[in-house]
Write a protein that holds these residues in place. Structure first.
Motif, PDB file in Angstrom:
ATOM      1  N   GLN A  26      37.716  94.782  51.613  1.00  0.00           N
ATOM      2  CA  GLN A  26      37.762  96.228  51.818  1.00  0.00           C
ATOM      3  C   GLN A  26      39.188  96.686  52.128  1.00  0.00           C
ATOM      4  OE1 GLN A  26      34.509  97.610  54.341  1.00  0.00           O
ATOM      5  NE2 GLN A  26      32.991  96.543  53.114  1.00  0.00           N
ATOM      6  N   GLU A  27      39.403  97.370  53.268  1.00  0.00           N
ATOM      7  CA  GLU A  27      40.725  97.944  53.542  1.00  0.00           C
ATOM      8  C   GLU A  27      41.663  96.988  54.263  1.00  0.00           C
ATOM      9  OE1 GLU A  27      39.275  97.921  57.589  1.00  0.00           O
ATOM     10  OE2 GLU A  27      38.282  98.154  55.665  1.00  0.00           O
ATOM     11  N   VAL A  28      41.237  95.743  54.521  1.00  0.00           N
ATOM     12  CA  VAL A  28      42.034  94.826  55.340  1.00  0.00           C
ATOM     13  C   VAL A  28      43.439  94.591  54.769  1.00  0.00           C
ATOM     14  CG1 VAL A  28      42.177  92.480  56.265  1.00  0.00           C
ATOM     15  CG2 VAL A  28      40.022  93.743  56.396  1.00  0.00           C
ATOM     16  N   PRO A  29      43.620  94.350  53.453  1.00  0.00           N
ATOM     17  CA  PRO A  29      44.996  94.167  52.954  1.00  0.00           C
ATOM     18  C   PRO A  29      45.897  95.378  53.203  1.00  0.00           C
ATOM     19  CG  PRO A  29      43.417  93.331  51.358  1.00  0.00           C
ATOM     20  CD  PRO A  29      42.621  94.067  52.394  1.00  0.00           C
ATOM     21  N   GLN A  30      45.350  96.584  53.043  1.00  0.00           N
ATOM     22  CA  GLN A  30      46.150  97.782  53.317  1.00  0.00           C
ATOM     23  C   GLN A  30      46.494  97.876  54.800  1.00  0.00           C
ATOM     24  OE1 GLN A  30      43.375  97.603  51.370  1.00  0.00           O
ATOM     25  NE2 GLN A  30      43.204  99.387  50.024  1.00  0.00           N
TER      26      GLN A  30
ATOM     27  N   PHE B 186      50.138  98.190  56.725  1.00  0.00           N
ATOM     28  CA  PHE B 186      50.423  99.192  57.757  1.00  0.00           C
ATOM     29  C   PHE B 186      50.993  98.517  59.005  1.00  0.00           C
ATOM     30  CE2 PHE B 186      47.786 103.272  56.904  1.00  0.00           C
ATOM     31  CZ  PHE B 186      48.167 103.265  55.571  1.00  0.00           C
ATOM     32  N   LEU B 187      50.383  97.409  59.423  1.00  0.00           N
ATOM     33  CA  LEU B 187      50.862  96.700  60.616  1.00  0.00           C
ATOM     34  C   LEU B 187      52.287  96.191  60.402  1.00  0.00           C
ATOM     35  CD1 LEU B 187      47.627  94.677  61.494  1.00  0.00           C
ATOM     36  CD2 LEU B 187      48.542  96.640  62.745  1.00  0.00           C
ATOM     37  N   GLN B 188      52.537  95.635  59.239  1.00  0.00           N
ATOM     38  CA  GLN B 188      53.879  95.136  58.926  1.00  0.00           C
ATOM     39  C   GLN B 188      54.915  96.256  59.027  1.00  0.00           C
ATOM     40  OE1 GLN B 188      54.787  94.291  54.752  1.00  0.00           O
ATOM     41  NE2 GLN B 188      55.607  92.283  55.356  1.00  0.00           N
ATOM     42  N   GLN B 189      54.591  97.407  58.453  1.00  0.00           N
ATOM     43  CA  GLN B 189      55.526  98.533  58.449  1.00  0.00           C
ATOM     44  C   GLN B 189      55.706  99.122  59.842  1.00  0.00           C
ATOM     45  OE1 GLN B 189      53.598 101.023  55.540  1.00  0.00           O
ATOM     46  NE2 GLN B 189      54.614 100.032  53.794  1.00  0.00           N
ATOM     47  N   MET B 190      54.627  99.206  60.615  1.00  0.00           N
ATOM     48  CA  MET B 190      54.702  99.842  61.928  1.00  0.00           C
ATOM     49  C   MET B 190      55.377  98.961  62.968  1.00  0.00           C
ATOM     50  SD  MET B 190      51.041 101.842  62.167  1.00  0.00           S
ATOM     51  CE  MET B 190      50.676 103.181  61.014  1.00  0.00           C
TER      52      MET B 190
END
Length: 542
Positions: free
Chosen positions: A395-399, A403-407
């Motif tokens: 589902q949305e886990v890769p996205q 997000f975590l990497q960028q934040m």
């Protein structure tokens, strides 16, 4: 049969808490049904406790037709005792039933049990079974079937998928026959929310006949509204109305047709084309098209479904809680909810009391704060931190991982992403990366009580404690929470648990996902469900 003296006292206490404004109406209803109060008693207690909302009139029900459902296929043999995937669970739930069904607002609805009540310590629970119920084989439902069912689920020698839910709460051999239609569950320790463990929220807990031999696919048996007439693995399952169903006017449908799809996109296309009438589950990522389709209604309910970003407290650099806190402070949680779900989720706060749980404590919301995050990392000697985040394709886990990497980058944290298939991430035997990697994202299905997360994932002996976090004070509080009947005292314990977990931050809980279910406009009588479970007893087609 009238409610017991203890139930009367508990009901009066709940009413006083409601009138004093210390609990909500939703919490009152949830607690009252958990304690087994009758509908009449609940109605009487609510008199003067707030007006119930008016119910909209529903159109006449059409008693015919076959509903077509799109869903993922079972991943293994369909067996109620060992099943764990959505496809198998949905198949079984049409044929077999639970003692209790948990509604979308967490109220408990009597099914095969008509009443239940605890003793004063909530350590022994007595259940009365419904009269006049028979299995599809013609065998009458009785206490022996209930005892055999739960002995089977708690037996260390079986591969029961429910054993983790019962661990430390109910052991094999501790269900006693009191009469042909009454049983007593003698628990290992007091557990106020025990009825939920016998409900649909514990999906393996369907009641099967005493002689059940593990051959459900060959001999599908149950007390449910439909009978399984054909099953082709990976393709389809067909059901017809059970003519001997104990609810004489139900189900409304003549039949049910399951059509299995391995991916979400074909399900969406089939629904839009009218080839199916509904999707069992409609995750927002991949299903965006149905949310704006004028021929489709998207039903939705809150849930406790979430993704836990665990950090192993026994592995550097996560041995220092300042590092864990710093990473949690990097998240723009409202931004994540908007970016991943267009607002169809609730912000998380790094503790296990989801907003859907009545009586969830209110503690200060953790928000993005790079200044404090950088300070904590400097104090921990990790100003130039590098970590690897392992996650599954689901589902949305890769996205979310991106997000975590960028934040985390503005805090000076370099995150390397390690993507795995879902099968590889969960693995088996001695190779289960989700329990072994220093930092990982794990998807958690919805539960109906906080302890179903706390006990397996955050206590010292938890079988799914991927953070390897152990806090004796937290464990003791969790046990007190499970044993406390008084709503106000229980709320105080819940707050202590939430504060402790947020401070230690063994895992980041960024959001709680709402559960959508997409149906064609002609579908009536279907509810959304936080766990994507499916009750078609009152479903119909216009």
């Amino acid at each position: 049969m009238s409610d017991s003296h203890l139930q009367h006292e508990l009901g009066q206490h709940l009413r006083e808490e409601l009138l004093a404004g210390r609990i909500s109406r939703r919490e009152f209803l949830r607690s009252a049904t958990a304690f087994g109060l009758s509908a009449g008693a609940i109605a009487a207690l609510l008199a003067g406790g707030g007006r119930a909302p008016a119910l909209a009139q529903t159109p006449p029900v059409k008693r015919a037709g076959t509903i077509r459902v799109a869903l993922v296929p079972p991943t293994a043999a369909v067996d109620p005792v060992t099943m764990y995937d959505a496809g198998a669970i949905a198949v079984v739930q049409q044929v077999a039933e639970y003692l209790i069904w948990a509604e979308k607002d967490l109220r408990l609805r009597p099914v095969l049990a008509t009443r239940w009540e605890p003793d004063a310590q909530a350590r022994t629970w007595t259940f009365t079974l419904r009269d006049g119920v028979t299995f599809s084989t013609g065998r009458p439902l009785g206490a022996d079937d209930v005892i055999a069912t739960f002995d089977r689920l708690t037996d260390p020698q079986t591969k029961s998928a429910a054993r983790s839910n019962f661990k430390g709460i109910l052991s094999k051999g501790n269900v006693e026959k009191l009469a042909a239609n009454r049983v007593a569950f003698h628990l290992d320790r007091p557990f106020v929310d025990f009825p939920y463990l016998l409900s649909s929220t514990n999906y393996n807990a369907v009641v099967l006949p005493q002689p059940y031999a593990g051959d459900f696919e060959q001999h599908p048996v149950g007390t449910g509204p439909f009978a399984l007439t054909a099953y082709t693995p990976k393709e389809s399952a067909s059901f017809k109305r059970n003519p001997g169903y104990w609810q004489k006017d139900l189900p409304y449908l003549e039949g049910v047709e399951f059509r299995f799809f391995a991916e979400i996109q074909p399900q969406v296309l089939a629904l839009q084309a009218g080839a199916v009438d509904m999707m069992l589950a409609t995750p927002f990522q991949g299903s965006q098209a149905v949310f704006t389709d004028p021929n489709i209604t998207v039903l939705q309910t809150s849930s406790s479904k979430h993704r836990a970003v665990h950090m192993r407290v026994d592995t550097a650099p996560f041995t220092d809680k300042r590092v864990r806190q710093a990473l949690a402070l990097c998240l723009d949680r409202p931004g994540i909810v908007q970016g991943l779900f267009q607002g169809r989720a609730d912000v998380g706060n790094d503790e296990m009391f989801a907003p859907i749980f009545p009586g969830s404590p209110t503690i200060p919301q953790r928000t993005q704060n790079y200044a404090v995050a950088k300070q904590l990392l400097r104090e921990a000697g990790q100003a130039d931190l590098k970590v690897t985040l392992t996650y599954e394709v689901y589902q949305e886990v890769p996205q979310y991982a991106v997000f975590l990497q960028q934040m985390m980058k503005p805090a000076g944290v370099t995150v390397t992403l390690d993507q795995m298939t879902q099968a590889a991430y969960y693995g088996s035997g001695s190779t289960q990366p989700w329990l072994q990697v220093p930092m990982g994202i794990t998807d958690w299905a919805s539960r109906t009580v906080p302890s179903q997360f706390i006990l397996p994932a955050y206590t010292c002996s938890g079988v799914w404690n991927s953070a390897h976090w152990c806090n004796k004070e937290y464990d003791d509080l969790a046990e007190q929470y499970d044993a406390t009947l008084d709503a106000q005292r229980r709320g105080s314990i819940a707050r202590k648990l939430a504060v402790l977990q947020q401070d230690a931050t063994p895992a980041i809980i960024g959001y709680w996902i709402r559960a959508p279910r997409a149906v064609r406009k002609r579908v009536q009588g279907v509810e959304p469900n936080g766990s994507d479970f499916l009750d078609l007893t009152r479903a119909s087609l216009a």
